[in-house]
Design an enzyme around this catalytic site. Sequence first.
Site, PDB file in Angstrom:
ATOM      1  N   SER A 180      90.702  42.026  48.646  1.00 54.42           N
ATOM      2  CA  SER A 180      90.083  41.469  49.822  1.00 54.42           C
ATOM      3  C   SER A 180      89.264  42.456  50.477  1.00 54.42           C
ATOM      4  CB  SER A 180      91.082  40.783  50.694  1.00 54.42           C
ATOM      5  OG  SER A 180      90.645  39.826  51.682  1.00 54.42           O
ATOM      6  N   THR A 181      89.455  42.485  51.634  1.00 53.42           N
ATOM      7  CA  THR A 181      88.542  43.113  52.592  1.00 53.42           C
ATOM      8  C   THR A 181      88.642  44.914  51.992  1.00 53.42           C
ATOM      9  OG1 THR A 181      89.187  42.015  54.503  1.00 53.42           O
ATOM     10  CG2 THR A 181      88.001  44.238  54.826  1.00 53.42           C
ATOM     11  N   HIS A 207      88.110  37.641  47.251  1.00 51.68           N
ATOM     12  CA  HIS A 207      88.013  37.085  48.327  1.00 51.68           C
ATOM     13  C   HIS A 207      86.648  37.040  48.898  1.00 51.68           C
ATOM     14  CE1 HIS A 207      92.621  37.368  49.606  1.00 51.68           C
ATOM     15  NE2 HIS A 207      92.479  36.700  48.627  1.00 51.68           N
ATOM     16  N   MET A 301      93.931  42.589  53.827  1.00 47.59           N
ATOM     17  CA  MET A 301      94.862  42.088  54.849  1.00 47.59           C
ATOM     18  C   MET A 301      95.808  40.626  54.137  1.00 47.59           C
ATOM     19  SD  MET A 301      94.220  41.224  58.770  1.00 47.59           S
ATOM     20  CE  MET A 301      93.972  43.060  59.039  1.00 47.59           C
ATOM     21  N   ASP A 304      98.222  37.471  50.086  1.00 49.23           N
ATOM     22  CA  ASP A 304      97.674  36.655  49.022  1.00 49.23           C
ATOM     23  C   ASP A 304      97.953  37.818  47.683  1.00 49.23           C
ATOM     24  OD1 ASP A 304      96.736  35.134  47.193  1.00 49.23           O
ATOM     25  OD2 ASP A 304      94.781  35.519  47.555  1.00 49.23           O
TER      26      ASP A 304
END
Length: 361
Positions: A180-181, A207, A301, A304
């Site tokens: 993700s991030t 993501h 964060m 998931d």
Amino acid sequence: MSVAAGTTRAVVVDDSRFMRTLITKLLEDGGIDVVADAEDGVAAVDVVAEHDPDVVTMDIEMPRKNGIEAVEEIMSTRPTPVLMLSAHAEENADVTFEALDRGAVDFVTKPGGEVTSEMPRVKRELVDKVRSAAAVDLTARERTAAPTQVTRTPSAAGPAGGAVAPGSLPDGGTVIIGASTGGPNVVEEVLTGLPREAGLRILVVQHMPEGFTGRFAKRLDGRCGYEVREAQDGERIGPGQARVAPGGSHLFVDDDRADRLRLRLRGGDRLHGVKPAIDHTMSSAADVVRGPLTTVLLTGMGRDGVDGMGAVKRAGGATIAQDERTSAIFGMPKRAIEAGHTDEVLPAHGVAEGILHTLRS
């Protein structure tokens, strides 16, 4: 810091007064404290120096100094997490990825000017992304490609040893990477560290909004040895091929036959607030993949991927989490480690080698 105290302080940068007003309202309605705004990159650099915010939302196309140039200057003079606001168009995708290369931590699709039924979702996504960006450890990026020797940290029963020759790997090895991030550059680093001759089948769940994952796949295709494409419903992939889950769709592994995985794309609700969700891809792979399976959970964060990693571990697959030192946000990996779902915890620059070890073992 104000982030730790629960209040995120933001600066909004956009050359449109209307857009600055809209973004400010959306953020403030979501509990973000917008301390200042700026109409171009030159003003942005000055405003960031004056107000020392926790995060900056940055437009790309602006007069005097564009968003990419502003990001570069901010990172060199007053390092601050920057979230790019990108128009939802393919031509903006490459520019957005360039901004990530220059130091931006993440991006989000710029909200449209019209008020629609989608506005609550847009606000929630924007606020979540701003909070996530504000929590990024900017020093982690300097450590992701550190030339130091990798320390292998088994968290359960992880293997140990030196480099693995690609030819010693079993046929049909499958790798699933979730991020993700802060993930795009780390995903790229991992893929470039996996030689094509290893013959792996790779799935990437990053993501990312719809409209950007295709460009992300093309970017990876040009920088690693694998044939990387955005996944298509019903296709089969074999050794030497990698697929990226499309933004806006969940990616499932439906079948594994003759060394080829069949992929399925599905709509449905978001899981953990995201679509594609890492959990769906990993859990489905745990059910149907034949032969060695390794899953990797990188920076990001939330949670998931945690349940998916658990499913893979229970099915006998291997699991790797990125370590805290090189994670922009040590959220998803930390939760997987705390749940006891990881075999190894490795720095970003050691993940590719770790994958080869687990598949050989």
